[in-house]
Write a protein that holds these residues in place. Sequence first.
Motif, PDB file in Angstrom:
ATOM      1  N   VAL A 181       8.628 108.424  22.389  1.00 48.34           N
ATOM      2  CA  VAL A 181       7.958 107.963  20.822  1.00 48.34           C
ATOM      3  C   VAL A 181       8.277 110.031  19.735  1.00 48.34           C
ATOM      4  O   VAL A 181       7.510 110.191  20.466  1.00 48.34           O
ATOM      5  CB  VAL A 181       6.568 107.575  20.503  1.00 48.34           C
ATOM      6  CG1 VAL A 181       6.210 106.903  19.992  1.00 48.34           C
ATOM      7  CG2 VAL A 181       6.901 106.176  21.920  1.00 48.34           C
ATOM      8  N   PRO A 182       8.819 109.183  19.177  1.00 45.01           N
ATOM      9  CA  PRO A 182       9.173 110.295  17.703  1.00 45.01           C
ATOM     10  C   PRO A 182       7.749 110.049  17.230  1.00 45.01           C
ATOM     11  O   PRO A 182       7.066 108.708  16.861  1.00 45.01           O
ATOM     12  CB  PRO A 182      10.278 110.014  17.252  1.00 45.01           C
ATOM     13  CG  PRO A 182      10.768 109.305  17.760  1.00 45.01           C
ATOM     14  CD  PRO A 182       9.894 107.999  18.364  1.00 45.01           C
ATOM     15  N   ASP A 183       6.856 111.122  16.358  1.00 46.49           N
ATOM     16  CA  ASP A 183       6.014 112.125  16.268  1.00 46.49           C
ATOM     17  C   ASP A 183       6.411 111.495  14.468  1.00 46.49           C
ATOM     18  O   ASP A 183       6.738 112.412  13.485  1.00 46.49           O
ATOM     19  CB  ASP A 183       5.581 113.096  16.348  1.00 46.49           C
ATOM     20  CG  ASP A 183       4.171 113.115  15.517  1.00 46.49           C
ATOM     21  OD1 ASP A 183       3.190 111.862  15.465  1.00 46.49           O
ATOM     22  OD2 ASP A 183       3.648 114.203  15.296  1.00 46.49           O
ATOM     23  N   VAL A 184       6.922 110.134  14.210  1.00 46.62           N
ATOM     24  CA  VAL A 184       7.222 109.545  13.137  1.00 46.62           C
ATOM     25  C   VAL A 184       6.191 108.856  11.896  1.00 46.62           C
ATOM     26  O   VAL A 184       5.141 108.513  12.309  1.00 46.62           O
ATOM     27  CB  VAL A 184       8.542 108.869  13.074  1.00 46.62           C
ATOM     28  CG1 VAL A 184       9.486 108.861  11.093  1.00 46.62           C
ATOM     29  CG2 VAL A 184       9.811 109.840  13.821  1.00 46.62           C
ATOM     30  N   LYS A 185       5.823 109.677  10.996  1.00 47.12           N
ATOM     31  CA  LYS A 185       4.870 109.017   9.893  1.00 47.12           C
ATOM     32  C   LYS A 185       5.578 108.199   8.995  1.00 47.12           C
ATOM     33  O   LYS A 185       6.098 107.442   9.050  1.00 47.12           O
ATOM     34  CB  LYS A 185       4.023 110.270   8.742  1.00 47.12           C
ATOM     35  CG  LYS A 185       3.519 111.344   9.103  1.00 47.12           C
ATOM     36  CD  LYS A 185       3.657 111.920   8.116  1.00 47.12           C
ATOM     37  CE  LYS A 185       2.532 113.564   8.243  1.00 47.12           C
ATOM     38  NZ  LYS A 185       2.763 114.348   7.838  1.00 47.12           N
ATOM     39  N   LEU A 186       4.607 106.718   9.163  1.00 47.93           N
ATOM     40  CA  LEU A 186       4.638 105.743   8.797  1.00 47.93           C
ATOM     41  C   LEU A 186       3.760 105.236   7.819  1.00 47.93           C
ATOM     42  O   LEU A 186       4.188 104.285   6.525  1.00 47.93           O
ATOM     43  CB  LEU A 186       4.739 104.531   9.784  1.00 47.93           C
ATOM     44  CG  LEU A 186       5.189 104.178  11.057  1.00 47.93           C
ATOM     45  CD1 LEU A 186       4.219 103.121  11.570  1.00 47.93           C
ATOM     46  CD2 LEU A 186       6.535 104.174  10.933  1.00 47.93           C
ATOM     47  N   LEU A 187       3.207 105.310   7.470  1.00 51.92           N
ATOM     48  CA  LEU A 187       1.873 105.980   6.054  1.00 51.92           C
ATOM     49  C   LEU A 187       2.085 107.552   5.227  1.00 51.92           C
ATOM     50  O   LEU A 187       2.273 109.306   6.304  1.00 51.92           O
ATOM     51  CB  LEU A 187       0.810 105.211   6.205  1.00 51.92           C
ATOM     52  CG  LEU A 187       0.908 103.922   6.275  1.00 51.92           C
ATOM     53  CD1 LEU A 187      -1.187 103.724   6.950  1.00 51.92           C
ATOM     54  CD2 LEU A 187       1.005 103.370   5.359  1.00 51.92           C
ATOM     55  N   ALA A 188       2.064 107.672   3.884  1.00 55.16           N
ATOM     56  CA  ALA A 188       1.758 109.172   3.570  1.00 55.16           C
ATOM     57  C   ALA A 188       0.590 109.765   3.675  1.00 55.16           C
ATOM     58  O   ALA A 188       0.055 108.791   4.358  1.00 55.16           O
ATOM     59  CB  ALA A 188       2.549 108.819   2.206  1.00 55.16           C
ATOM     60  N   ASP A 189       0.110 110.721   3.636  1.00 57.45           N
ATOM     61  CA  ASP A 189      -0.717 111.875   3.547  1.00 57.45           C
ATOM     62  C   ASP A 189      -1.942 111.747   3.623  1.00 57.45           C
ATOM     63  O   ASP A 189      -3.526 111.400   3.541  1.00 57.45           O
ATOM     64  CB  ASP A 189      -0.421 112.804   3.593  1.00 57.45           C
ATOM     65  CG  ASP A 189      -0.140 113.585   5.021  1.00 57.45           C
ATOM     66  OD1 ASP A 189       0.109 112.672   6.075  1.00 57.45           O
ATOM     67  OD2 ASP A 189       1.462 114.963   5.035  1.00 57.45           O
TER      68      ASP A 189
END
Length: 283
Positions: free
Chosen positions: A67-75
């Motif tokens: 699973v790629p460590d892709v952000k779904l929400l901004a920091d």
Amino acid sequence: MSNWDDGVKNFVKKLFGDTNEKRVKALKPYVVRANSFADAFVKLSDDELKGKTAEFKQRIDNALKDVPDVKLLADDVPKMPGQIRTMKDKALAQVLESILPDAFAVCREAGSRVLNMRHFDVQFMGGAALHFNKIAEMRTGEGKTLVATLPTYLNALAGRGAHVVTVNDYLARRDSEWMGRLYGYLGLSTGLVYSHQPDWEKATAYQADITYGTNHEYGFDYLRDNMRKSLDELVQRPYYFAIVDEVDNILIDEARTPLIISGYPRESFIELYVRMSQVSPLL
């Protein structure tokens, strides 16, 4: 007028259903599934039962490895309980939900062997509710401490740390030692944070699979970590999952009292103080 109001309420309830009843009904399939493992798990040897923890961890690792460590929400989006912020968070939530019945059944069997305490079905439902970030209301004596072991064990399998928040140091120490026997049997470590604890010991407690402590101590450790001069001096780890005991007291009553800690002075006036101490006797 009262009869008319009651009639309207009953009609609305029949039409839309009771919210709490719907939530309880949604949890029942997890209980049924967990109970289906009871006969098989009771026949396992101690080593076989303990081995389930490694099996669960492997299932989690397999689910997350590609699973790629892709952000779904901004920091800068405020963090909320149960929030899915990355693709890995999403995959982890899915695999934990699939493991939940198995893990609860293992925890129940371990509780029977180690503590001579067996989780009831209603405690399974309470544990599932806590895992899904809900508040579970239980009366004194209904086994809140035992209920907490279910979601705590499940989420500790992720290796990100699980925190149990209590209202005082006595309960934190008691529960960490008492329920720590159950976690230790299943191959998980338990830590305890308390007041006036050395930093090195605190850091070790926070690195444990499961950490017990009070809301005040967690809060002050957070403040102290924000005053550290180096990242190597931090004692807390990134937050992942927490069970809050007496949630109404901690998040409502005690939340009205702010946690305040003094910071380091930006400028040093030691030399001035020394000079003034030399001058004052001459006055």
